[in-house]
Design an enzyme around this catalytic site. Structure first.
Site, PDB file in Angstrom:
ATOM      1  N   LYS A   1      -8.028  14.450   3.890  1.00 54.42           N
ATOM      2  CA  LYS A   1      -7.181  13.251   3.964  1.00 54.42           C
ATOM      3  C   LYS A   1      -6.121  13.513   5.017  1.00 54.42           C
ATOM      4  CE  LYS A   1      -6.171  13.905  -0.542  1.00 54.42           C
ATOM      5  NZ  LYS A   1      -6.520  12.608  -1.070  1.00 54.42           N
TER       6      LYS A   1
ATOM      7  N   LYS B   1     -14.595   8.199  -3.867  1.00 53.15           N
ATOM      8  CA  LYS B   1     -15.839   8.551  -3.166  1.00 53.15           C
ATOM      9  C   LYS B   1     -16.353   9.916  -3.624  1.00 53.15           C
ATOM     10  CE  LYS B   1     -13.920   5.938   0.657  1.00 53.15           C
ATOM     11  NZ  LYS B   1     -13.079   6.034   1.874  1.00 53.15           N
TER      12      LYS B   1
ATOM     13  N   LYS C   1       1.066  14.665   0.076  1.00 52.70           N
ATOM     14  CA  LYS C   1      -0.301  14.942  -0.374  1.00 52.70           C
ATOM     15  C   LYS C   1      -0.505  16.421  -0.714  1.00 52.70           C
ATOM     16  CE  LYS C   1      -2.159  11.119   2.458  1.00 52.70           C
ATOM     17  NZ  LYS C   1      -2.893  10.179   1.588  1.00 52.70           N
TER      18      LYS C   1
ATOM     19  N   THR D   1      -8.490   6.507  -2.060  1.00 55.78           N
ATOM     20  CA  THR D   1      -9.847   5.956  -2.156  1.00 55.78           C
ATOM     21  C   THR D   1     -10.858   7.077  -1.979  1.00 55.78           C
ATOM     22  OG1 THR D   1      -9.534   5.300   0.150  1.00 55.78           O
ATOM     23  CG2 THR D   1      -9.419   3.560  -1.501  1.00 55.78           C
TER      24      THR D   1
ATOM     25  N   HIS E   1       0.803  -1.228   0.000  1.00 56.98           N
ATOM     26  CA  HIS E   1       0.000   0.000   0.000  1.00 56.98           C
ATOM     27  C   HIS E   1       0.828   1.267   0.000  1.00 56.98           C
ATOM     28  CE1 HIS E   1      -3.967  -1.870   0.913  1.00 56.98           C
ATOM     29  NE2 HIS E   1      -3.198  -2.791   1.483  1.00 56.98           N
TER      30      HIS E   1
HETATM   31  C1  26W Z   1       4.455   1.274   9.632  1.00 58.97           C
HETATM   32  C2  26W Z   1       3.762   2.603   9.534  1.00 58.97           C
HETATM   33  C3  26W Z   1       2.739   2.566   8.469  1.00 58.97           C
HETATM   34  C4  26W Z   1       1.418   2.441   8.818  1.00 58.97           C
HETATM   35  C5  26W Z   1       0.453   2.386   7.832  1.00 58.97           C
HETATM   36  C6  26W Z   1       3.107   2.624   7.152  1.00 58.97           C
HETATM   37  C7  26W Z   1       2.152   2.563   6.171  1.00 58.97           C
HETATM   38  C8  26W Z   1       0.830   2.438   6.512  1.00 58.97           C
HETATM   39  C9  26W Z   1      -0.222   2.330   5.439  1.00 58.97           C
HETATM   40  C10 26W Z   1       0.204   1.313   4.415  1.00 58.97           C
HETATM   41  C11 26W Z   1      -0.489   3.667   4.844  1.00 58.97           C
HETATM   42  C12 26W Z   1      -1.757   3.703   4.068  1.00 58.97           C
HETATM   43  O1  26W Z   1      -2.830   3.799   4.617  1.00 58.97           O
HETATM   44  N1  26W Z   1      -1.635   3.647   2.737  1.00 58.97           N
HETATM   45  C13 26W Z   1      -2.761   3.977   1.889  1.00 58.97           C
HETATM   46  O2  26W Z   1      -3.442   2.811   1.529  1.00 58.97           O
HETATM   47  C14 26W Z   1      -4.614   3.130   0.789  1.00 58.97           C
HETATM   48  C15 26W Z   1      -5.374   1.850   0.548  1.00 58.97           C
HETATM   49  O3  26W Z   1      -4.725   1.063  -0.381  1.00 58.97           O
HETATM   50  C16 26W Z   1      -4.254   3.847  -0.501  1.00 58.97           C
HETATM   51  O4  26W Z   1      -5.432   4.208  -1.152  1.00 58.97           O
HETATM   52  C17 26W Z   1      -3.425   5.090  -0.206  1.00 58.97           C
HETATM   53  O5  26W Z   1      -2.982   5.678  -1.395  1.00 58.97           O
HETATM   54  C18 26W Z   1      -2.251   4.719   0.669  1.00 58.97           C
HETATM   55  O6  26W Z   1      -1.554   5.889   1.072  1.00 58.97           O
END
Ligand code: 26W
Length: 810
Positions: free
Chosen positions: A547, A659, A553, A655, A356
């Site tokens: 967001k 929406k 962003k 996402t 992601h």
């Molecule tokens: C380890 C710290 C950490 C925690 C959460 C690193 C990364 C994350 C997530 C992967 C971040 C996240 O929410 N990514 C988002 O995922 C969405 C669902 O696929 C995408 O639509 C977004 O573009 C993306 O930023």
């Protein structure tokens, strides 16, 4: 739609109030009534859960388990009523009791068990799995404290604890019959077994218990109810006794508290890997509980593990649950006595991994030293996985030490670290990104060597969102209008929205569509007034940027255009073609200095603009605090313009972009994430694409000098000078210099300067176009009509067919 009998509804509510709360109905508070209605709905859900479970068991269905450290389900009462098809009837019953359903809906706590995109996506996917009658189940952590509540004090973000009433929520079913036992800490004893073979033993471990709560997940149509299983950490009584008997009372209590803190709180960052031991223990706790539960369920109806990959699929939502690779191997080999090779085959056939994010600071790595202390046996297994893997690489590509280095699970040089993405890729049969452009970047930029080794493993699954929550429930005005025009088939087959296209020539429909948007904007204006004390005009353009706050962003770029517009009015006496309201919402990670400063900057700019009588008739700026699912549901239907302006190549998918478009907002966006695919589908004439593209940024990065852009653009120079001045921070002189310098002196990593003029031009075009009301409405309708592809039902069908091999059981 299954018909559900509600004849006993009123009586059941009365019984709940009387025998659970000890109250007469006339003495019940709104909260009591919310709990009463929910507890009756919960009974209906439990009946369908059991029926669903029987259906899956009878068919010996393959099941998919979605492991995610975050879930953001949103409020559930309204969603459950709609998905069960009893919303209207229930509303009517309550009306006869003089109760307004809408008042009760607002009593519900909005569970914040996630940071943003990743957790919300998981919730949309569970909705679609149930709607499609597919056996797909969520596995997560039952945090005591969700993501902090955001308040604003003098323009600054404050974080307040968000206690999630996980003991009293009507949607949580305590499953005291199921418990997971999780060994942790201890050491490895190298011993030989009876046959004289090396047989390492994990000894002296401590035991954490996982307590289980289920949230029922109702599919639309009321046929299928799946579940989201959440674990909380608990130190058992037996365990206490043992330690107490050793005589060290305080150590026993300390240990108990330490263990139970594992599920205390959600880590509040979605862009920076935490690196703390507690976070690793959380990840391991989720994985160990889940694997145990999955195997327990499998073994109820199967013997041996030959069939395991045909009956079980596990999806890793990012790398946070990547330890599943090692844990599944451990359980198969150490607990169930399988040989390494068959166990490895089973593991890789079962697991799939979704990436992601490409941001380097978000990619998880863990020091070997921490693993050695917390889960020594897993570390050993990871070393063995890596040893065998490197053997394979050397066979395939002899004498290529660069390849071995780049694909190894262990990063050498300095402190040894485990690369979680490499572990997840090596242990899975499928690796996917979440939008087409993102999946290409995963293959070609993030892990090109793995792609060369295993091209067949890589695939794309463009994200989707559930139309039940994001149109049907969030936007009842629009839903009613759509259903009147094309029937209600769109709710579970979103491609049917296409049938709205010819209606752009129907002036009555056009007019009504515009009226719905206006009504939503009036509702939103009211919320803005209540939360920010700024009065905004529903006839102005509602331009929304909602967001997480992050430099990539580029909320900063949005602010630059606002300041530019302000200066045009103020200094150049140029009045815009239409009034505009710039609406921001989003949380900053508590330790992210520049993100928090950006929030202050937005407030500083808002203060100056909103209080200037020369400017405020034309532009206003608001920041709505505490962005969360329930706020998004109010915000999105009221948007004219959707800001999706990330630096190209940085937003995996987005996402929110989907929406907004579905609800008729026109996107102002860069060619990043799923916005690329939105543009393809709605047509370039129905949104605003601007700015540098991924390959252009890649080509420019080496030589990019933001100052060139400032020096060659007097408008930009003026804006940057004002940002650096104290105009927006009269009380705290100098505070925004850091944001200015990040761009001017520290390279402008996210290319704000390079994209400024294109952004300003685009925004001016938006204002011009908005003045043609009829044409705007036509384009807005086309956004709704052409975004059916972004339903999570489509995404889940693709996952089911290509990766999980699961089927519907209606
Ligand atoms: C380890 C710290 C950490 C925690 C959460 C690193 C990364 C994350 C997530 C992967 C971040 C996240 O929410 N990514 C988002 O995922 C969405 C669902 O696929 C995408 O639509 C977004 O573009 C993306 O930023």
């Amino acid at each position: 739609m299954n018909k559900i009998d509600l004849s006993g509804f009123k009586a059941a509510m009365g019984q709940y109030l009387r025998y659970v709360r000890g109250k007469k109905i006339e003495d019940a508070s709104q909260k009591d009534l919310f709990n009463a209605v929910s507890s009756v709905v919960r009974m209906l859900l439990i009946d369908i859960t059991m029926e669903t479970e029987d259906r899956y068991t009878k068919a010996d269905a393959k099941r998919m388990h979605y492991l995610s450290i975050e879930f953001l389900p949103g409020r559930l009462l309204s969603n459950n009523l709609l998905n069960l098809g009893i919303e209207k009837e229930c509303r009517d019953i309550l009306k006869t009791m003089n109760i307004d359903l809408d008042d009760l809906l607002n009593e519900e706590h909005d569970p914040a068990l996630g940071n943003g995109g990743l957790g919300r996506l998981a919730a949309c996917y569970l909705d679609s799995l149930a709607t499609l009658d597919m056996p797909g189940f969520g596995y997560g952590i039952n945090y005591d404290y969700g993501l902090f509540k955001q308040t604003i004090m003098a323009g600054e973000q404050r974080e307040n604890p968000d206690f999630w009433p996980n003991r009293s929520s009507p949607w949580l079913l305590a499953r005291s019959d199921v418990r997971c036992m999780v060994p942790v800490y201890g050491r490895i004893q190298g011993t030989e077994d009876r046959e004289g073979e090396y047989n390492p033993m994990w000894v002296d471990w401590k035991l954490i218990l996982g307590r289980v709560h289920d949230i029922p997940i109702a599919g639309f149509g009321g046929r299928t109810v799946n579940r989201l299983r959440l674990f909380s950490a608990w130190a058992s009584e037996d365990f206490d006794m043992q330690v107490f008997n050793e005589g060290d009372y305080f150590r026993a209590v300390e240990e108990k508290i330490q263990f139970e803190s594992i599920s205390k709180i959600l880590y509040p960052s979605d862009s920076m890997a935490a690196g703390r031991e507690l976070r690793l223990v959380q990840e391991y706790f989720l994985v160990a509980c889940s694997v145990q539960d999955i195997i327990r369920i499998y073994l109820k109806d199967h013997e041996g593990f030959d069939q395991f990959p045909d009956k079980v699929a596990i999806q890793l939502n990012d790398t946070h649950p990547a330890l599943t690779v090692a844990e599944l191997m451990r359980v198969l080999v150490d607990v169930h006595g399988l040989e390494w090779d068959p166990a490895w085959k089973i593991t890789t056939k079962t697991l799939g991994y979704t990436n992601h994010t490409l941001l380097p600071e978000a990619l998880e790595t863990w020091p070997v030293s921490i693993l050695k202390r917390v889960i020594p046996r897993h570390l050993q297994i990871i070393y063995e996985i890596n040893r065998r893997f490197i053997e394979l690489v050397k066979q395939r590509f002899p004498n290529n030490t660069r390849l071995v280095k780049s694909m190894s699970i262990i990063r050498e040089g300095g402190e040894q670290r485990i690369l979680m993405a490499n572990l997840a890729i090596i242990g899975s049969h499928s690796v996917n990104g979440v939008a087409r452009i993102h999946s290409e970047l995963v293959k070609n930029n993030l892990v090109p060597d793995f792609y060369r080794l295993w091209p067949e493993r890589f695939n794309n699954k463009t994200n989707g969102v559930t139309p039940r929550r994001w149109i049907l429930s969030a936007n009842p005005g629009l839903s009613g209008l759509i259903t009147e025009a094309i029937g209600d088939g769109w709710i579970s087959d979103l491609d049917q929205l296409k049938r709205l296209e010819p209606l752009v020539h129907d002036s009555v429909f056009l007019e009504r569509f515009a009226q719905v948007k206006r009504a939503n904007k009036i509702d939103l204006a009211e919320i803005i007034g209540e939360t920010t004390y700024v009065e905004v005009d529903p006839d102005s353009i509602f331009d929304i940027h909602a967001k997480r706050i992050h430099e990539y962003k580029r909320q900063f770029l949005n602010v630059l255009n606002i300041v530019h517009t302000y200066l045009k009015i103020k200094e150049d006496k140029q009045i815009p073609g239409a009034p505009r309201t710039f609406i921001f919402a989003g949380k900053a990670a508590p330790g992210y200095v520049n993100a928090k400063l950006t929030i202050r900057l937005i407030h500083g700019v808002a203060d100056v603009i909103n209080n200037d009588p020369e400017v405020s008739p034309w532009i206003r700026v608001v920041f709505i605090p505490d962005y969360r699912v329930s706020l998004a549901e109010a915000l999105i239907p009221g948007a004219d313009v959707s800001e999706q302006i990330s630096c190209a190549g940085m937003e995996a998918s987005g996402t929110g972009n989907m929406k907004f478009a579905m609800n008729g907002a026109l996107t102002v966006g860069t060619l990043d994430g799923a916005t690329v695919e939105i543009a393809e589908r709605v047509g370039l004439e129905n949104l605003y694409i601007f700015g540098l593209k991924v390959d252009e940024i890649a080509a420019m990065r080496k030589h990019y000098n933001p100052r060139d852009y400032i020096e060659n653009n007097p408008d930009l120079m003026r804006v940057m000078n004002v940002i650096r001045s104290d105009l927006f921070c009269k009380k705290d002189p100098g505070i925004f210099k850091r944001l200015h310098d990040a761009v001017v002196d520290f390279g402008d990593y996210y290319f704000n300067m390079a994209d400024f003029s294109a952004y300003v031009e685009t925004q001016n075009q938006v204002v011009t176009d908005y003045c043609n009301k009829k044409q705007w409405a036509e384009r807005s309708i086309l956004n709704t009509a052409r975004t059916g592809y972004f339903s999570s039902d489509r995404a889940i069908r693709e996952y089911a067919d290509d990766i999980w091999k699961i089927k519907p059981f209606p």
